[in-house]
Design a protein around this motif. Structure first.
Motif, PDB file in Angstrom:
ATOM      1  N   ASN A  41       0.842  -1.191   0.000  1.00 19.04           N
ATOM      2  CA  ASN A  41       0.000   0.000   0.000  1.00 19.04           C
ATOM      3  C   ASN A  41       0.882   1.249   0.000  1.00 19.04           C
ATOM      4  O   ASN A  41       2.074   1.169   0.326  1.00 19.04           O
ATOM      5  N   PRO A  42       0.319   2.416  -0.305  1.00 18.83           N
ATOM      6  CA  PRO A  42       1.111   3.640  -0.221  1.00 18.83           C
ATOM      7  C   PRO A  42       1.764   3.855   1.138  1.00 18.83           C
ATOM      8  O   PRO A  42       2.879   4.385   1.214  1.00 18.83           O
ATOM      9  N   VAL A  43       1.120   3.424   2.234  1.00 19.62           N
ATOM     10  CA  VAL A  43       1.727   3.597   3.550  1.00 19.62           C
ATOM     11  C   VAL A  43       3.039   2.831   3.658  1.00 19.62           C
ATOM     12  O   VAL A  43       3.981   3.282   4.311  1.00 19.62           O
ATOM     13  N   ASP A  44       3.138   1.664   3.002  1.00 27.12           N
ATOM     14  CA  ASP A  44       4.394   0.907   3.019  1.00 27.12           C
ATOM     15  C   ASP A  44       5.528   1.749   2.427  1.00 27.12           C
ATOM     16  O   ASP A  44       6.630   1.810   2.990  1.00 27.12           O
ATOM     17  N   THR A  45       5.241   2.377   1.297  1.00 31.24           N
ATOM     18  CA  THR A  45       6.291   3.141   0.617  1.00 31.24           C
ATOM     19  C   THR A  45       6.674   4.389   1.412  1.00 31.24           C
ATOM     20  O   THR A  45       7.842   4.780   1.443  1.00 31.24           O
ATOM     21  N   LYS A  46       5.688   5.004   2.067  1.00 33.07           N
ATOM     22  CA  LYS A  46       5.972   6.210   2.863  1.00 33.07           C
ATOM     23  C   LYS A  46       6.820   5.881   4.084  1.00 33.07           C
ATOM     24  O   LYS A  46       7.772   6.602   4.409  1.00 33.07           O
ATOM     25  N   VAL A  47       6.485   4.790   4.782  1.00 31.12           N
ATOM     26  CA  VAL A  47       7.262   4.407   5.965  1.00 31.12           C
ATOM     27  C   VAL A  47       8.680   4.003   5.561  1.00 31.12           C
ATOM     28  O   VAL A  47       9.646   4.332   6.241  1.00 31.12           O
ATOM     29  N   ARG A  48       8.799   3.295   4.446  1.00 28.76           N
ATOM     30  CA  ARG A  48      10.133   2.896   3.990  1.00 28.76           C
ATOM     31  C   ARG A  48      11.010   4.088   3.622  1.00 28.76           C
ATOM     32  O   ARG A  48      12.204   4.123   3.924  1.00 28.76           O
ATOM     33  N   ALA A  49      10.408   5.092   3.010  1.00 32.58           N
ATOM     34  CA  ALA A  49      11.195   6.196   2.441  1.00 32.58           C
ATOM     35  C   ALA A  49      11.534   7.295   3.433  1.00 32.58           C
ATOM     36  O   ALA A  49      12.487   8.056   3.212  1.00 32.58           O
ATOM     37  N   HIS A  50      10.815   7.399   4.550  1.00 32.97           N
ATOM     38  CA  HIS A  50      10.969   8.552   5.430  1.00 32.97           C
ATOM     39  C   HIS A  50      11.205   8.117   6.875  1.00 32.97           C
ATOM     40  O   HIS A  50      10.505   7.248   7.393  1.00 32.97           O
ATOM     41  N   GLY A  51      12.188   8.736   7.514  1.00 34.41           N
ATOM     42  CA  GLY A  51      12.452   8.447   8.916  1.00 34.41           C
ATOM     43  C   GLY A  51      13.932   8.456   9.232  1.00 34.41           C
ATOM     44  O   GLY A  51      14.782   8.643   8.349  1.00 34.41           O
ATOM     45  N   GLN A  52      14.236   8.247  10.505  1.00 29.00           N
ATOM     46  CA  GLN A  52      15.622   8.172  10.957  1.00 29.00           C
ATOM     47  C   GLN A  52      16.161   6.764  10.758  1.00 29.00           C
ATOM     48  O   GLN A  52      15.408   5.793  10.745  1.00 29.00           O
ATOM     49  N   ASP A  53      17.489   6.653  10.622  1.00 32.21           N
ATOM     50  CA  ASP A  53      18.098   5.336  10.475  1.00 32.21           C
ATOM     51  C   ASP A  53      17.731   4.443  11.651  1.00 32.21           C
ATOM     52  O   ASP A  53      17.593   4.909  12.788  1.00 32.21           O
ATOM     53  N   GLU A  54      17.559   3.163  11.386  1.00 31.79           N
ATOM     54  CA  GLU A  54      17.118   2.200  12.385  1.00 31.79           C
ATOM     55  C   GLU A  54      18.317   1.465  12.990  1.00 31.79           C
ATOM     56  O   GLU A  54      19.190   1.007  12.254  1.00 31.79           O
ATOM     57  N   THR A  55      18.365   1.361  14.320  1.00 30.83           N
ATOM     58  CA  THR A  55      19.450   0.604  14.963  1.00 30.83           C
ATOM     59  C   THR A  55      19.234  -0.898  14.780  1.00 30.83           C
ATOM     60  O   THR A  55      20.190  -1.659  14.630  1.00 30.83           O
ATOM     61  N   GLU A  56      17.967  -1.323  14.790  1.00 33.21           N
ATOM     62  CA  GLU A  56      17.617  -2.713  14.510  1.00 33.21           C
ATOM     63  C   GLU A  56      16.910  -2.768  13.158  1.00 33.21           C
ATOM     64  O   GLU A  56      16.285  -1.793  12.733  1.00 33.21           O
ATOM     65  N   PRO A  57      16.994  -3.897  12.460  1.00 31.81           N
ATOM     66  CA  PRO A  57      16.306  -3.998  11.167  1.00 31.81           C
ATOM     67  C   PRO A  57      14.808  -3.725  11.327  1.00 31.81           C
ATOM     68  O   PRO A  57      14.178  -4.221  12.259  1.00 31.81           O
ATOM     69  N   LYS A  58      14.264  -2.911  10.446  1.00 29.63           N
ATOM     70  CA  LYS A  58      12.833  -2.591  10.488  1.00 29.63           C
ATOM     71  C   LYS A  58      12.110  -3.397   9.413  1.00 29.63           C
ATOM     72  O   LYS A  58      12.468  -3.328   8.233  1.00 29.63           O
ATOM     73  N   VAL A  59      11.114  -4.135   9.834  1.00 29.62           N
ATOM     74  CA  VAL A  59      10.295  -4.928   8.917  1.00 29.62           C
ATOM     75  C   VAL A  59       8.920  -4.285   8.841  1.00 29.62           C
ATOM     76  O   VAL A  59       8.268  -4.070   9.867  1.00 29.62           O
ATOM     77  N   ILE A  60       8.477  -3.950   7.622  1.00 28.11           N
ATOM     78  CA  ILE A  60       7.170  -3.338   7.446  1.00 28.11           C
ATOM     79  C   ILE A  60       6.243  -4.311   6.710  1.00 28.11           C
ATOM     80  O   ILE A  60       6.566  -5.479   6.540  1.00 28.11           O
ATOM     81  N   GLY A  61       5.115  -3.813   6.261  1.00 24.98           N
ATOM     82  CA  GLY A  61       4.111  -4.640   5.612  1.00 24.98           C
ATOM     83  C   GLY A  61       2.828  -4.600   6.415  1.00 24.98           C
ATOM     84  O   GLY A  61       2.829  -4.949   7.595  1.00 24.98           O
ATOM     85  N   TYR A  62       1.723  -4.156   5.786  1.00 17.80           N
ATOM     86  CA  TYR A  62       0.494  -3.911   6.538  1.00 17.80           C
ATOM     87  C   TYR A  62      -0.707  -4.633   5.949  1.00 17.80           C
ATOM     88  O   TYR A  62      -1.828  -4.265   6.212  1.00 17.80           O
ATOM     89  N   ASP A  63      -0.464  -5.667   5.195  1.00 18.18           N
ATOM     90  CA  ASP A  63      -1.533  -6.519   4.675  1.00 18.18           C
ATOM     91  C   ASP A  63      -0.988  -7.922   4.597  1.00 18.18           C
ATOM     92  O   ASP A  63       0.159  -8.120   4.160  1.00 18.18           O
ATOM     93  N   ALA A  64      -1.766  -8.905   4.987  1.00 18.86           N
ATOM     94  CA  ALA A  64      -1.301 -10.284   4.886  1.00 18.86           C
ATOM     95  C   ALA A  64      -2.457 -11.258   4.931  1.00 18.86           C
ATOM     96  O   ALA A  64      -3.535 -10.960   5.452  1.00 18.86           O
ATOM     97  N   ALA A  65      -2.192 -12.432   4.391  1.00 18.81           N
ATOM     98  CA  ALA A  65      -3.064 -13.594   4.567  1.00 18.81           C
ATOM     99  C   ALA A  65      -2.150 -14.775   4.840  1.00 18.81           C
ATOM    100  O   ALA A  65      -1.054 -14.872   4.273  1.00 18.81           O
ATOM    101  N   GLY A  66      -2.587 -15.650   5.741  1.00 25.04           N
ATOM    102  CA  GLY A  66      -1.743 -16.782   6.085  1.00 25.04           C
ATOM    103  C   GLY A  66      -2.454 -17.772   6.985  1.00 25.04           C
ATOM    104  O   GLY A  66      -3.690 -17.771   7.085  1.00 25.04           O
ATOM    105  N   ILE A  67      -1.656 -18.600   7.662  1.00 26.20           N
ATOM    106  CA  ILE A  67      -2.185 -19.684   8.488  1.00 26.20           C
ATOM    107  C   ILE A  67      -1.703 -19.514   9.926  1.00 26.20           C
ATOM    108  O   ILE A  67      -0.505 -19.297  10.166  1.00 26.20           O
ATOM    109  N   VAL A  68      -2.621 -19.609  10.879  1.00 23.51           N
ATOM    110  CA  VAL A  68      -2.258 -19.529  12.297  1.00 23.51           C
ATOM    111  C   VAL A  68      -1.462 -20.781  12.683  1.00 23.51           C
ATOM    112  O   VAL A  68      -1.927 -21.909  12.472  1.00 23.51           O
TER     113      VAL A  68
END
Length: 340
Positions: free
Chosen positions: A46-73
């Motif tokens: 989504n557009p929010v994924d691209t905005k969060v990826r592109a803007h912000g301060q450098d991360e001390t720990e790896p940042k994992v994004i993604g705001y939509d998913a389907a899967g198995i519990v």
């Protein structure tokens, strides 16, 4: 500790940069409390994924994004009461927690629902964030009911009708009995909007009023703005009906003249899908309920998925391509990245 594959970043970079998204190995989380652990089968961008990826301060720990998913519990916390191991689910996650671009993800059960049975994981992953955004905007912000008889004489203008949110908002507004007018400027986006619930379309690059009047409307009762709030604000003020309501999802760094709505006693309200999970509001369960209702409509073939492109294998290369497509501003519907 068991490891899992993920895609993330350390620096907020343009998608053209090599390290904008990278393949990672991270510890697999464990489910506790109200969390379910989901094995992710498909995600959408989504557009929010691209905005969060592109803007912000450098991360001390790896940042994992993604705001939509389907899967198995695959694991449930001690307090989970709505899901069991093996359930197929879909959800939009939370903006302040590790995202879905990983093999496994922890999600609060209150914002998760069982996946529509007739949809594949890829088809389902296209829907949660945009569906929740559109549904909340229509019902919680604009106070529109799904009693179609009560809306037969009401109109809604959806600015950006062929994008991710627009593609489901047109369907939901149509289902609510509204006359749906979508904005689109290319033949393919006009066709898509009409195929997904828009009764009419107008061009958002041209003045709204003469186009609406040509359709027989002096005003519209509701406006749902999915593109360039500041750019369209004056036009929205002009065509909103007295005592009408405008809802936008697009932030602006320009001041909006809300006084311009005073004479019409018109409302302006924001919709931000992450509000409930971010602030742990008492009604967080509403997102579970919305997705459950929408799943029923999808299984009854009363709504359709909005996926238009699927890339196979969740890895940095494919997610980079998905981000690039979304950032182009030309995407119709949704881009999904799914496991083979």
């Amino acid at each position: 500790m068991t490891q899992m594959k993920a895609v993330g970043f350390h620096q907020h970079l343009p998608i053209t940069e090599e390290n904008s998204l990278i393949d990672l190995e991270l510890p697999r989380p464990e489910a506790t409390g109200h969390d379910v652990l989901v094995e992710v089968k498909a995600v959408s961008v989504n557009p929010v994924d691209t905005k969060v990826r592109a803007h912000g301060q450098d991360e001390t720990e790896p940042k994992v994004i993604g705001y939509d998913a389907a899967g198995i519990v695959v694991e449930v916390g001690n307090d989970v009461g709505r899901f069991d191991v093996g359930d197929e689910v879909y959800y939009a996650g939370a903006i302040n927690r590790p995202g879905s671009n990983s093999t496994f993800q922890l999600v609060d059960e209150r914002i998760v629902a069982k996946k529509p049975e007739r949809l594949t994981f890829a088809e389902a992953a296209a829907l949660p964030l945009t569906t929740l955004t559109a549904y909340e905007a229509l019902t919680d912000r604009l106070h529109i009911s799904f009693d179609a008889k009560s809306n037969l004489d009401k109109t809604i203008l959806i600015i950006g009708a062929s994008g991710g949110v627009g593609s489901i908002a047109t369907q939901l507004a149509n289902k609510a009995g509204l006359t749906v007018i979508g904005t689109a400027s290319r033949s393919e986006t006009i066709d898509w909007a009409k195929a997904h619930g828009a009764h009419h379309t107008i061009n958002h690059h041209e003045d709204f009023r003469p186009q609406l009047e040509a359709l027989g409307y002096s005003y519209v009762d509701y406006i749902f703005c999915l593109n360039a709030t500041d750019q369209h604000f004056e036009a929205m003020v002009d065509v909103i009906a007295p005592q009408g309501s405008i809802c936008s999802i697009v932030e602006t760094d320009k001041l909006l003249d809300l006084s311009a709505l005073q004479q019409k006693s018109a409302n302006f309200v924001w919709e931000f899908m992450f509000t409930r999970s971010l602030f742990q509001t008492p009604d967080m369960m509403r997102q579970h309920d919305i997705l459950t209702q929408v799943a029923a409509w999808l299984d009854a073939e009363e709504l359709e998925t909005t996926v238009t492109k699927t890339l196979t294998d969740i890895n940095a290369a494919n997610l980079k391509e998905a981000h690039r497509l979304v950032e182009s501003g030309k995407t119709i519907g949704k881009v999904v990245v799914a496991e083979a």
